[in-house]
Design an enzyme around this catalytic site. Structure first.
Site, mmCIF file in Angstrom:
data_model
loop_
_atom_site.group_PDB
_atom_site.id
_atom_site.type_symbol
_atom_site.label_atom_id
_atom_site.label_comp_id
_atom_site.label_asym_id
_atom_site.label_seq_id
_atom_site.Cartn_x
_atom_site.Cartn_y
_atom_site.Cartn_z
ATOM 1 N N GLY A 92 29.733 48.954 44.609
ATOM 2 C CA GLY A 92 28.605 49.843 44.899
ATOM 3 C C GLY A 92 28.365 50.893 43.834
ATOM 4 O O GLY A 92 28.768 50.727 42.684
ATOM 5 N N LEU A 120 26.396 42.385 48.016
ATOM 6 C CA LEU A 120 26.541 43.205 46.808
ATOM 7 C C LEU A 120 27.966 43.180 46.238
ATOM 8 O O LEU A 120 28.937 43.447 46.952
ATOM 9 C CB LEU A 120 26.151 44.656 47.131
ATOM 10 C CG LEU A 120 26.056 45.601 45.934
ATOM 11 C CD1 LEU A 120 24.923 45.215 45.014
ATOM 12 C CD2 LEU A 120 25.905 47.040 46.406
ATOM 13 N N ASP A 121 28.092 42.851 44.950
ATOM 14 C CA ASP A 121 29.361 42.955 44.213
ATOM 15 C C ASP A 121 30.483 42.089 44.759
ATOM 16 O O ASP A 121 31.667 42.398 44.595
ATOM 17 C CB ASP A 121 29.832 44.428 44.152
ATOM 18 C CG ASP A 121 28.860 45.306 43.379
ATOM 19 O OD1 ASP A 121 28.148 44.773 42.515
ATOM 20 O OD2 ASP A 121 28.809 46.512 43.647
ATOM 21 N N THR A 122 30.127 41.005 45.433
ATOM 22 C CA THR A 122 31.175 40.127 45.961
ATOM 23 C C THR A 122 31.019 38.683 45.478
ATOM 24 O O THR A 122 31.705 37.790 45.970
ATOM 25 C CB THR A 122 31.169 40.115 47.500
ATOM 26 O OG1 THR A 122 29.893 39.639 47.917
ATOM 27 C CG2 THR A 122 31.420 41.502 48.065
#
Lengths: 289, 289, 289, 289
Positions: free
Chosen positions: C206, C232-234
């Site tokens: 994040g 998000l971001d995974t």
């Protein structure tokens, strides 16, 4: 540490080690109402020399900026037999860039310039090749094309020197500039010419280090940033790093992968130089954190 | 810097930032004929706190070793509202080792002990498993087998605490000790229990970090050494490092490769602790070089 | 390995693991007079899946380039239940760049482009800010300024998608593009949108990871390049790296130092993608060497 | 990849590069019902040589273990002009350790041995010093004290050779053994004597590399593990790594910090050797992943 909009004085000292230096220097700052924001010191046991970097805030400092140097000389420099230098953080240094054909370091520095990463001026680019002219001029930086041959070398270097003066250059970065500078030029800029060599020195000095690295079958390749001295690739080392390679890497791979190490190592060295973090002693550097 | 056979005093300070601290402290040493061999300071801008580590030679120092603390308190500690601590380099710290089944960190520390790498005593080893008893006793170190269950935990911890007192332990290393210490124990040793966690915290806290790392498909694995606090794996971080891994690495490979990072990271943290290089502030460490 | 002026076919396979796959696939190439220059395989024990990358020279290969795919499908893909893809090394991929205000990754990619470091086309740059327009247009790359607000997001993304089609974009690089792409956009480019996140994931996902890193007092900071997925971001991680930091580094220092890691990590991920070295399975990547 | 309790055959090949090798070799395995679990290959463009490592499961393999070598020779080795070697994963190699005074590498290997980290036997330790005798004998490993002088060197080496035979030693590790082995000894164990040198070769070969590194003012120090050949410190490099150092590090610090690099680099090289991952060609190694 970076401080945006700092208004500080930076003092660099070297002198024979003796009791009381720190006390006396910090007291000079303290009694004039200076607030120290960073102090680092180093003692070279072998030579018995003492080195220090002190940075203090100028806001509220009792001595006028113009008089700091003369006051310091009188009270400290002279009695303690110091070599010393005082610089001010709000001065923007002027860096000249020299480049040949390999542009990765050069373009990396220009990118930092465009992104305002560093407090720096680049008043001039000099190259023995013409291909980067447009890029440079698009950034409104004067570009000087000075091709070098055996015959014209002395002459061209005289022009280069004259340009350094004209543009009031503080220090020079050889961003993979593939020409060997003459003694005369080098002696005009002691510890002010930063070179990047594409090997972990002292291994593989001179030409074609990646070819030699491949030939030897090493499992790491590296880069070294150093101040230029008369003897090729033997000046005081500022910064080094390496990456791992394998049998799988051809010479072309080494060259390609090496570029990233070169540009990061060079930029770290420049950052330290910019921030007045470096002292040179016996061909070795003290690089404060 | 290591100095064999040093006879020095090491002062660690933290106090509100204010002008003149460095001058006053160094002057205390200077006027008593002490020669400073290392000085590092740090200012935490956010909290306005000042931190310093000064080391000076005791040979020729005018204040008797026994009186240094009381003199410093009177002249410096009290007026400047300092938290401070003075230690002497010729004191050999006593480190207790706690270990469970995984012995790589533990055996690495014993190897350093056998090779006389560090100026340290290991007066006691505590384990909840019996298998390392012979190895430990071959080194003439007392070994205490204290198996832990839900039922006996409080009781065993009381014994452990009593042993720490009996052996006059200075600090404790959890060399992959797979038990969670109770609050009571932890509070007796603030910033004196060093743990090694097998991940780059804050990623993968708790149990089985290599399994989680594998599951997530990370390309690096790491280790973190930190001081133990009440909350699991969230204490002040002293040292961290990583290695690169690939899809080719099974969970077993991660565990095997991770061992080397764990043991190096732990030993670096212990080295810093040993040399009184660490201060803790707001759950973060200041680790001098 | 890099090969300049290669004329090769690159086959990527994934299928259930079974005896004889390597023999059969390499025999398909061999009997058609292909010379294999690189073969890498991987077996995922947990899922029982087999993955392979084979690259062979097309000079002298008996099957016409246009027919290779249909022949391979008939003889191999169908009977072995393979997911597979064949690409040709002389095809120059088209990469779209998305950028916001932070330009270090973006400028690094442009520098590589200018220096001809990679065999790649950049047919378009999209930004929600205007400041890089001149730089981009000086390189004769079309620049689209598409500012994003809550209200116009869907609309602007529709335009972006249309531009991707118009310019026949092969893959997209988010070079610190500070907008979250919609599901619809993401699903159009599975494993074809490369993002750079400025932390060592899964730590600090994040916004403002450097602030969180500072707060936690970590001794390393890092960057992660991954394929973008809905969450998000995974997404599947392609490449990660870190650098060491200390108490001495302010948040501004972390941000400055982190930039170099970010740009190198991102460029390594793109290089692997470019060279068709990456397969994705269960949200994890297989990245061949 | 590690596999506990593997029952596999490992084939190492080198031969002139030619079409069809992979197909033919993998077909030999496939038609005999072998399941390949790992295959890596490499082509040396300059010499036109092909290298491969294949590992397959022996469970269900149609050729009896005792006959695999002769069958392979007949069908593959002979017609393809291969140099090749087949080993079995359930064979536990016998490693002899040579050590002098500096014991960090040596003790690290013993620690791995005690912790059962590697599938290995250590049937013998040889030293020209007596101080590690008790430690070795506590582990029930025979210890031979063979002091070396100019006069007795040939004689002692003859004894060493005889001991190697007696204990059926597969390979030798010089864990900071500070004696130069004679040609006769070396030629008996081609690519089977692993040395650790305490510098990043080719920089600082020979004695006292840390002193030379200090003198030169390098910012990195390193270690190199290589196979021993007749010429000192110039054998095929298996593994290298470095750590960063600064002006702050004395020679003693370099020596202390270097120990950790040395032991990790050496252990990585041994692991690769153990797992039959290494081929040697033109004084360079191919080290499969």
């Amino acid at each position: 540490m970076t401080h945006s909009n700092k208004n500080t004085a930076i003092l660099l000292i070297s002198c024979p080690d003796q009791k009381g230096i720190i006390t006396n220097v910090t007291n000079f700052i303290f009694k004039n109402q200076g607030n120290i924001i960073e102090l680092e010191q180093h003692v070279d046991k072998l030579s018995g020399k003492f080195f220090m970097r002190v940075e203090w805030e100028l806001n509220g400092f009792l001595i006028d900026k113009e008089k700091i140097k003369s006051e310091f000389y009188k009270e400290m420099g002279l009695p303690f037999h110091m070599e010393w230098d005082i610089n001010f953080s709000n001065y923007i240094p002027k860096m000249a860039l020299f480049v040949s054909k390999h542009a990765h370091c050069f373009l990396d520095l220009l990118a930092r310039y465009q992104a305002n990463e560093w407090p720096i001026h680049i008043p001039i680019v000099i190259s023995n090749h013409q291909e980067w002219q447009t890029i440079v001029e698009n950034l409104n930086i004067p570009f000087y094309y000075l091709p070098i041959s055996k015959e014209n070398k002395a002459e061209q270097e005289a022009i280069q020197l004259q340009l350094m003066e004209q543009y009031k250059i503080d220090f020079i970065v050889l961003a993979r500039y593939m020409q060997i500078l003459g003694s005369n030029f080098i002696h005009k800029f002691p510890n002010k010419i930063i070179n990047i060599h594409h090997s972990f020195l002292p291994a593989f000095p001179g030409a074609k280090p990646y070819h030699s690295a491949f030939e030897r079958g090493v499992k790491i390749i590296g880069a070294t940033s150093h101040y230029v001295t008369d003897e090729l690739d033997t000046g005081p080392i500022i910064e080094q790093d390496i990456i791992h390679v394998s049998h799988n890497d051809s010479i072309e791979d080494l060259i390609r992968k090496g570029k990233d190490v070169e540009k990061i190592v060079l930029s770290k060295a420049i950052w330290k130089h910019l921030n007045r973090k470096i002292l040179v002693h016996n061909n070795r550097t003290i690089v404060f954190t």
